[in-house]
Design a protein around this motif. Structure first.
Motif, PDB file in Angstrom:
ATOM      1  N   ASP A 117       0.775  -1.230   0.000  1.00 64.18           N
ATOM      2  CA  ASP A 117       0.000   0.000   0.000  1.00 64.18           C
ATOM      3  C   ASP A 117       0.813   1.291   0.000  1.00 64.18           C
ATOM      4  OD1 ASP A 117      -2.794  -0.583  -0.142  1.00 64.18           O
ATOM      5  OD2 ASP A 117      -2.633  -1.538   1.810  1.00 64.18           O
ATOM      6  N   ASP A 118       2.114   1.231   0.241  1.00 61.42           N
ATOM      7  CA  ASP A 118       2.862   2.485   0.167  1.00 61.42           C
ATOM      8  C   ASP A 118       3.536   2.678  -1.185  1.00 61.42           C
ATOM      9  OD1 ASP A 118       4.678   0.489   0.659  1.00 61.42           O
ATOM     10  OD2 ASP A 118       5.720   1.514   2.294  1.00 61.42           O
ATOM     11  N   THR A 120       3.258   4.252  -4.502  1.00 62.15           N
ATOM     12  CA  THR A 120       2.478   5.355  -5.030  1.00 62.15           C
ATOM     13  C   THR A 120       3.329   6.148  -5.996  1.00 62.15           C
ATOM     14  OG1 THR A 120       1.078   7.251  -4.422  1.00 62.15           O
ATOM     15  CG2 THR A 120       3.105   6.936  -3.156  1.00 62.15           C
ATOM     16  N   GLY A 154      -2.522   3.115  -2.488  1.00 62.71           N
ATOM     17  CA  GLY A 154      -1.930   4.445  -2.585  1.00 62.71           C
ATOM     18  C   GLY A 154      -2.278   5.157  -3.864  1.00 62.71           C
TER      19      GLY A 154
END
Length: 544
Positions: A117-118, A120, A154
């Protein structure tokens, strides 16, 4: 719910889980039927994780809470006859701390996707470039010479780009901004990562915080991603009920649509900011959603309902929202139960042949039949008119004279019916009415992208599959038409009394800004713009 080709992974932001009652989450579970739930990171949120575990009777994963002996955890996502592995990293640092172990685990489990999820992107205006955050960590763990899919909260759902990285440093070699069209080749010396977003999408002042990712074990890891607004579920799915009204109802123990139906209209009308008309709307639409049966709100006839011959159902496929070619025209005749497809398979540089074949058939065999679309006045009719005038102008006059109806405009735009779908998209409405589609796994974007690739490379499409998709839309349209034709009419709406209007005004608590003129929230569909002029009549009827 339309059957999926592969397992469904439901991505939910922590705010969706925190801000909505458990009854709404349970309705979401029953409607979308996910095979697993992914609570988005990158921040740790134990409360959101716990609420998801209570509401969903499937495996729930929240990567920031995943802790184990290695940098990754894996989950087998099951559906009928299909099991796919998904890998979850608590964060990119976990990959970077032990890239060798991560690489071994990814090689051993061969997941269809890695969730991190990080991951980006960020834009550097001064350098006029976009960078991929955590590219070095991904490059250290993912294999060379093939495409790996990375899912991230993200980036918003719909984000889809293919990044080619240097294995040693993560430096960007190249970026394919439209992987649906496809890259001609994969560099054997590069780490190629297809980054797919699953986060909230901001659109027209609304946020769609729910994404259902259909996994694919045979292709690039993800078959498709469908987004939903959280207001499509629970009480807020009912026309006229927004977050404020839902909260007031919940305070009085009314938490589900069944509760609404069990509450008298008089009791609902006495609530601040409601009144008799809105209470009646609550009952009417809650009935539609609970029974799956549409209701007609007026005595207006359906388009062509009283004609001796029903209209032909029409759908087109193009190479994008600003098309250079209409490459498929599909027509379903409900009289004969026959479908005709006019498809350009050989020369995508010439838009005329497919239009000419369609017009030859239409005006030669069915000169007195009307046409019917779903939201076609926004797209299908507009582009067909322009393309016919340009490429087969000898048919332009006949095209302008033919009656063109739009069922979406009749039902939603002109407030003649309440529909049972959680959205007013044709697929959702038809599915709610038990239409069994062909299960092609396609949508408008994928068909357009596939044809773009055909134009660029000459690589043939799966023609039968794409024709089946267009046919599905035409048959689904008639399926909805028949149900609306046979639908009962809801109770006529009495005029709002002066006291109702006064109480609504003084309360200042209505949810009018949350709904359209019918009280039903709806997303703009493809081809629809925010400032489009509403069309209030069906066209081409002067000579009939």
């Amino acid at each position: 719910m339309t059957a999926r080709a592969g397992p469904g992974l439901l991505a939910l932001s922590p705010s969706v889980l925190a801000d909505r009652p458990e009854a709404t989450l349970q309705d979401m579970a029953a409607t979308l039927e996910p095979d697993a739930v992914w609570v988005l990171g990158p921040s740790r949120d134990a409360r959101a994780f716990a609420r998801a575990r209570r509401a969903f009777d499937v495996p729930v994963v929240h990567p920031p809470l995943e802790s184990g002996d290695g940098p990754l955890s894996t989950l087998a996502v099951d559906t009928t006859g299909r099991t796919l592995e998904v890998a979850f990293a608590p964060d990119a640092r976990a990959l970077q701390r032990d890239p060798e172990t991560a690489a071994k685990e990814l090689t051993a489990s061969k997941p269809c996707a890695l969730v991190c999820d990080d991951v980006t992107t960020s834009v550097r205006p001064t350098a006029l470039e976009t960078t991929l955050e955590c590219a070095d960590a991904l490059a250290s763990a993912l294999p060379r010479g093939r495409v790996s899919t990375v899912l991230t909260g993200g980036e918003p759902a719909g984000y889809d780009e293919l990044w080619h990285l240097e294995p040693a440093t993560g430096a960007v070699r190249a970026v394919d901004h439209d992987p649906l069209v496809g890259s001609d080749s994969t560099d054997d010396e590069a780490v190629s990562i297809r980054v797919r977003g699953a986060g909230s999408v901001e659109s027209y002042g609304k946020s769609t915080g729910v994404a259902l990712v259909t996994l694919d074990g045979d292709g690039d890891g993800v078959e498709r991603t469908d987004t939903h607004d959280v207001t499509d579920f629970g009480l807020e799915a009912v026309s006229g009920i927004g977050p404020k009204t839902a909260a007031r109802l919940a305070d009085r123990g009314i938490q589900t649509r069944a509760d609404v139906l069990e509450t008298s209209m008089a009791t609902l009308a006495d609530l601040p900011g409601v009144g008799r008309d809105r209470a009646r709307t609550f009952h009417q639409h809650a009935t539609v959603l609970e029974t799956g049966e549409p209701r007609r709100l007026t005595d207006e006839s359906l388009p062509g309902e009283n004609w001796s011959t029903p209209p032909l159902c029409l759908d087109i496929e193009t190479d994008g929202l600003s098309p250079t070619i209409i490459w498929q025209v599909g027509v379903y005749d409900p009289v004969t139960d026959e479908y005709r497809a006019f498809v350009e398979r050989t020369d995508p540089t010439d838009p005329a042949p497919v239009l000419e074949a369609f017009c030859d058939w239409l005006f030669g065999i069915h000169p007195n039949r009307a046409l019917l679309t779903w939201n076609g006045w926004r797209f299908d009719y507009r582009h067909l008119g322009a393309f016919i005038a340009k490429h087969v102008p000898y048919y332009a006059e006949e095209w302008e004279a033919i009656p063109t109806f739009d069922l979406y405009l009749w039902a939603v735009g002109n407030d003649n019916a309440l529909l049972p779908g959680r959205t007013n998209a044709l697929e959702d409405v038809a599915s709610a009415l038990d239409y069994e589609g062909a299960g092609t796994g396609l949508d408008g974007a994928r068909t357009a992208a596939a044809y773009q690739r055909f134009v660029r490379t000459g690589e043939p499409l799966e023609w039968d599959r794409h024709e089946a998709y267009c046919e599905d839309d035409c048959r689904a349209l008639w399926h909805v038409y028949e149900h609306l034709r046979d639908a009962p009419q809801a109770d006529s709406t009495a005029e709002t009394t002066a006291s109702d209007r006064s109480s609504t005004s003084s309360a200042g608590l209505t949810d009018a800004a949350e709904s359209d003129s019918s009280g039903r929230r709806r997303e703009p569909t493809s081809g629809e713009t925010k400032n489009s002029t509403e069309r209030t009549e069906q066209t081409g009827l002067g000579d009939f």
